[in-house]
Design a protein around this motif. Sequence first.
Motif, PDB file in Angstrom:
ATOM      1  N   ALA A 235      14.158 -24.546 -10.611  1.00 17.47           N
ATOM      2  CA  ALA A 235      14.090 -23.665  -9.428  1.00 17.47           C
ATOM      3  C   ALA A 235      12.693 -23.038  -9.302  1.00 17.47           C
ATOM      4  O   ALA A 235      12.118 -22.966  -8.216  1.00 17.47           O
ATOM      5  N   ALA A 236      12.138 -22.599 -10.426  1.00 21.34           N
ATOM      6  CA  ALA A 236      10.813 -21.947 -10.386  1.00 21.34           C
ATOM      7  C   ALA A 236       9.707 -22.977 -10.153  1.00 21.34           C
ATOM      8  O   ALA A 236       8.697 -22.687  -9.499  1.00 21.34           O
ATOM      9  N   ALA A 237       9.900 -24.189 -10.668  1.00 18.50           N
ATOM     10  CA  ALA A 237       8.855 -25.218 -10.565  1.00 18.50           C
ATOM     11  C   ALA A 237       8.683 -25.725  -9.139  1.00 18.50           C
ATOM     12  O   ALA A 237       7.646 -26.273  -8.777  1.00 18.50           O
ATOM     13  N   ARG A 238       9.722 -25.504  -8.318  1.00 21.67           N
ATOM     14  CA  ARG A 238       9.678 -26.014  -6.937  1.00 21.67           C
ATOM     15  C   ARG A 238       8.491 -25.475  -6.149  1.00 21.67           C
ATOM     16  O   ARG A 238       8.025 -26.098  -5.206  1.00 21.67           O
ATOM     17  N   TRP A 239       8.032 -24.308  -6.511  1.00 22.53           N
ATOM     18  CA  TRP A 239       7.027 -23.643  -5.690  1.00 22.53           C
ATOM     19  C   TRP A 239       5.643 -23.583  -6.343  1.00 22.53           C
ATOM     20  O   TRP A 239       4.796 -22.796  -5.930  1.00 22.53           O
ATOM     21  N   VAL A 240       5.416 -24.365  -7.375  1.00 22.90           N
ATOM     22  CA  VAL A 240       4.075 -24.347  -7.987  1.00 22.90           C
ATOM     23  C   VAL A 240       3.327 -25.638  -7.640  1.00 22.90           C
ATOM     24  O   VAL A 240       3.934 -26.642  -7.268  1.00 22.90           O
ATOM     25  N   GLY A 241       2.005 -25.559  -7.735  1.00 25.56           N
ATOM     26  CA  GLY A 241       1.179 -26.754  -7.478  1.00 25.56           C
ATOM     27  C   GLY A 241       1.090 -27.123  -6.011  1.00 25.56           C
ATOM     28  O   GLY A 241       0.794 -28.264  -5.657  1.00 25.56           O
ATOM     29  N   LYS A 242       1.291 -26.129  -5.110  1.00 24.80           N
ATOM     30  CA  LYS A 242       1.268 -26.417  -3.667  1.00 24.80           C
ATOM     31  C   LYS A 242      -0.105 -26.141  -3.080  1.00 24.80           C
ATOM     32  O   LYS A 242      -0.857 -25.387  -3.588  1.00 24.80           O
TER      33      LYS A 242
ATOM     34  N   LEU B 153       0.846  -1.209   0.000  1.00 22.68           N
ATOM     35  CA  LEU B 153       0.000   0.000   0.000  1.00 22.68           C
ATOM     36  C   LEU B 153       0.873   1.248   0.000  1.00 22.68           C
ATOM     37  O   LEU B 153       0.613   2.211  -0.741  1.00 22.68           O
ATOM     38  N   GLN B 154       1.920   1.192   0.797  1.00 25.22           N
ATOM     39  CA  GLN B 154       2.823   2.343   0.898  1.00 25.22           C
ATOM     40  C   GLN B 154       3.556   2.580  -0.420  1.00 25.22           C
ATOM     41  O   GLN B 154       3.612   3.701  -0.922  1.00 25.22           O
ATOM     42  N   ARG B 155       4.126   1.503  -0.966  1.00 29.88           N
ATOM     43  CA  ARG B 155       4.894   1.671  -2.218  1.00 29.88           C
ATOM     44  C   ARG B 155       3.996   2.110  -3.363  1.00 29.88           C
ATOM     45  O   ARG B 155       4.391   2.894  -4.220  1.00 29.88           O
ATOM     46  N   LEU B 156       2.770   1.569  -3.392  1.00 30.26           N
ATOM     47  CA  LEU B 156       1.833   1.904  -4.475  1.00 30.26           C
ATOM     48  C   LEU B 156       1.193   3.281  -4.272  1.00 30.26           C
ATOM     49  O   LEU B 156       0.598   3.831  -5.206  1.00 30.26           O
ATOM     50  N   GLY B 157       1.282   3.803  -3.070  1.00 31.07           N
ATOM     51  CA  GLY B 157       0.711   5.123  -2.776  1.00 31.07           C
ATOM     52  C   GLY B 157      -0.803   5.138  -2.855  1.00 31.07           C
ATOM     53  O   GLY B 157      -1.398   6.123  -3.305  1.00 31.07           O
ATOM     54  N   VAL B 158      -1.429   4.042  -2.422  1.00 32.60           N
ATOM     55  CA  VAL B 158      -2.898   3.936  -2.505  1.00 32.60           C
ATOM     56  C   VAL B 158      -3.449   3.548  -1.142  1.00 32.60           C
ATOM     57  O   VAL B 158      -2.724   3.072  -0.268  1.00 32.60           O
ATOM     58  N   ASP B 159      -4.782   3.737  -0.987  1.00 32.29           N
ATOM     59  CA  ASP B 159      -5.391   3.349   0.295  1.00 32.29           C
ATOM     60  C   ASP B 159      -6.027   1.963   0.240  1.00 32.29           C
ATOM     61  O   ASP B 159      -6.451   1.432   1.257  1.00 32.29           O
ATOM     62  N   HIS B 160      -6.110   1.390  -0.954  1.00 31.23           N
ATOM     63  CA  HIS B 160      -6.576  -0.002  -1.034  1.00 31.23           C
ATOM     64  C   HIS B 160      -6.020  -0.673  -2.287  1.00 31.23           C
ATOM     65  O   HIS B 160      -5.691  -0.002  -3.270  1.00 31.23           O
ATOM     66  N   ILE B 161      -5.950  -1.991  -2.218  1.00 31.72           N
ATOM     67  CA  ILE B 161      -5.536  -2.828  -3.358  1.00 31.72           C
ATOM     68  C   ILE B 161      -6.801  -3.511  -3.853  1.00 31.72           C
ATOM     69  O   ILE B 161      -7.595  -4.018  -3.048  1.00 31.72           O
ATOM     70  N   ASP B 162      -7.022  -3.530  -5.162  1.00 28.57           N
ATOM     71  CA  ASP B 162      -8.266  -4.112  -5.659  1.00 28.57           C
ATOM     72  C   ASP B 162      -8.262  -5.645  -5.610  1.00 28.57           C
ATOM     73  O   ASP B 162      -9.281  -6.257  -5.322  1.00 28.57           O
ATOM     74  N   LEU B 163      -7.117  -6.234  -5.928  1.00 29.53           N
ATOM     75  CA  LEU B 163      -7.030  -7.700  -5.894  1.00 29.53           C
ATOM     76  C   LEU B 163      -5.680  -8.069  -5.299  1.00 29.53           C
ATOM     77  O   LEU B 163      -4.628  -7.705  -5.844  1.00 29.53           O
ATOM     78  N   PHE B 164      -5.735  -8.773  -4.176  1.00 27.72           N
ATOM     79  CA  PHE B 164      -4.509  -9.125  -3.446  1.00 27.72           C
ATOM     80  C   PHE B 164      -4.319 -10.631  -3.547  1.00 27.72           C
ATOM     81  O   PHE B 164      -5.150 -11.410  -3.083  1.00 27.72           O
ATOM     82  N   TYR B 165      -3.215 -11.027  -4.192  1.00 29.76           N
ATOM     83  CA  TYR B 165      -2.941 -12.451  -4.407  1.00 29.76           C
ATOM     84  C   TYR B 165      -1.885 -12.960  -3.430  1.00 29.76           C
ATOM     85  O   TYR B 165      -0.915 -12.242  -3.141  1.00 29.76           O
ATOM     86  N   LEU B 166      -2.023 -14.226  -3.070  1.00 34.45           N
ATOM     87  CA  LEU B 166      -0.881 -14.961  -2.532  1.00 34.45           C
ATOM     88  C   LEU B 166      -0.092 -15.437  -3.739  1.00 34.45           C
ATOM     89  O   LEU B 166      -0.616 -16.170  -4.579  1.00 34.45           O
ATOM     90  N   HIS B 167       1.177 -15.005  -3.842  1.00 37.62           N
ATOM     91  CA  HIS B 167       1.961 -15.238  -5.062  1.00 37.62           C
ATOM     92  C   HIS B 167       2.391 -16.704  -5.167  1.00 37.62           C
ATOM     93  O   HIS B 167       2.286 -17.324  -6.227  1.00 37.62           O
ATOM     94  N   ARG B 168       2.929 -17.241  -4.066  1.00 37.21           N
ATOM     95  CA  ARG B 168       3.280 -18.654  -3.997  1.00 37.21           C
ATOM     96  C   ARG B 168       2.990 -19.128  -2.577  1.00 37.21           C
ATOM     97  O   ARG B 168       3.120 -18.357  -1.639  1.00 37.21           O
ATOM     98  N   ARG B 169       2.642 -20.389  -2.463  1.00 39.50           N
ATOM     99  CA  ARG B 169       2.273 -20.911  -1.151  1.00 39.50           C
ATOM    100  C   ARG B 169       3.384 -21.774  -0.580  1.00 39.50           C
ATOM    101  O   ARG B 169       3.946 -22.614  -1.281  1.00 39.50           O
ATOM    102  N   ASN B 170       3.689 -21.545   0.701  1.00 38.17           N
ATOM    103  CA  ASN B 170       4.597 -22.428   1.421  1.00 38.17           C
ATOM    104  C   ASN B 170       3.742 -23.512   2.079  1.00 38.17           C
ATOM    105  O   ASN B 170       2.907 -23.208   2.936  1.00 38.17           O
ATOM    106  N   PRO B 171       3.928 -24.786   1.695  1.00 39.74           N
ATOM    107  CA  PRO B 171       3.051 -25.837   2.210  1.00 39.74           C
ATOM    108  C   PRO B 171       3.161 -26.050   3.720  1.00 39.74           C
ATOM    109  O   PRO B 171       2.316 -26.730   4.298  1.00 39.74           O
TER     110      PRO B 171
END
Length: 325
Positions: free
Chosen positions: A318-325, A109-127
């Motif tokens: 390396a990138a595939a390690r964190w998908v499909g979790k 929020l601070q970096r974007l300079g906004v008071d809300h984010i419209d869609l907030f994703y979890l980018h990758r999941r730690n199982p």
Amino acid sequence: MRKVTLGESGPTVSAIGLGCMGMSALYGPRPEEAQSIRTIHRALDLDIDVIDTSASYGDGHNEQLIAKAIHDRRDRVFLCTKFGIRRDNGPMRIDSSPDWARKSCDKSLQRLGVDHIDLFYLHRRNPDVPTEDTIAAMAELVAAGKVRHLGLSEVNAQTLRQAHAVHPLAALQTEYSLLSRDVEDEILPTCRELDITLVAYSPISRALLTGEITTDTAFGDDDLRSGNPRFSGGNRAANLALVDRLRALAGEMGVTPAQLALAWLLERGTVPIPGTTKVRHLEDNAAAATLTLTSEQIQHIADLMPTNAVRGERLSDAAARWVGK
Ligand code: ATR
């Protein structure tokens, strides 16, 4: 610009979005800031409002860049960002803990300079972190007004169901293109069943589907394609032979291969977010929304690129390690 509804009864947004990652990282040298800002402005002028970033792209650089581009036009943007890929000046790690959801949201929020984010994703999941705990923390951010809608990225169908049961999800962002169709087995049907919109990243397969990549195109160490199996020697040549088929059909139809690849994804009910740093590529991609394909054409395009003919995994080890979790 065509509009679509995200999720079951979510917001109405543009059918095509703009992926901003390459403006900061992972696709070679960082472009001039003014060029990136022009690209974002052109997207908004074409009524493309889905602007996609992440805390991780350029370690916050991408969000700061977007802040500069949208500060005087925030109301025209459907702003999407993500948390969970963490560096802290050290090696990358995945942190989907409730505590990091809260902290990362505040930093975004601070970096974007906004008071809300419209869609907030979890980018990758730690199982190691229960899905329910992460989503509960994200739901608190909705209740607090910091975030409007929730999404996940690159998770498996079971995680998607567990998460959706805690708080309705508007979107699942995952890789989907004519050359990467494994989501069709389980993920896409689950999205349709639960009314979660599939947001397709790398929809033109990291430029392979544009016809602009050749066997001679060189990628530096700062370009993720240098380590991507689809782009390595023999694999690249085989994959470009498939792209030639798409190019021929696009030529007959008087469109570009990228437009055909994106129109195909639109017809599959997904929201593609092609990444670009250039106005002319953005305009090329946006025009895909004006195409309509018959069911015969949709099938024919898929048949041009049989999944078993695509050579190489879609991600590096390396990138595939964190998908499909
Ligand atoms: P990602 O989701 O990872 O960004 P993508 O959208 O499938 O992947 O592809 C992004 C790549 O395609 C970028 O290298 C982008 O380069 P530019 O910044 O130079 O545009 C390239 N690209 C995007 N649209 C394009 C188009 N219409 N023609 C040619 N290249 C394009």
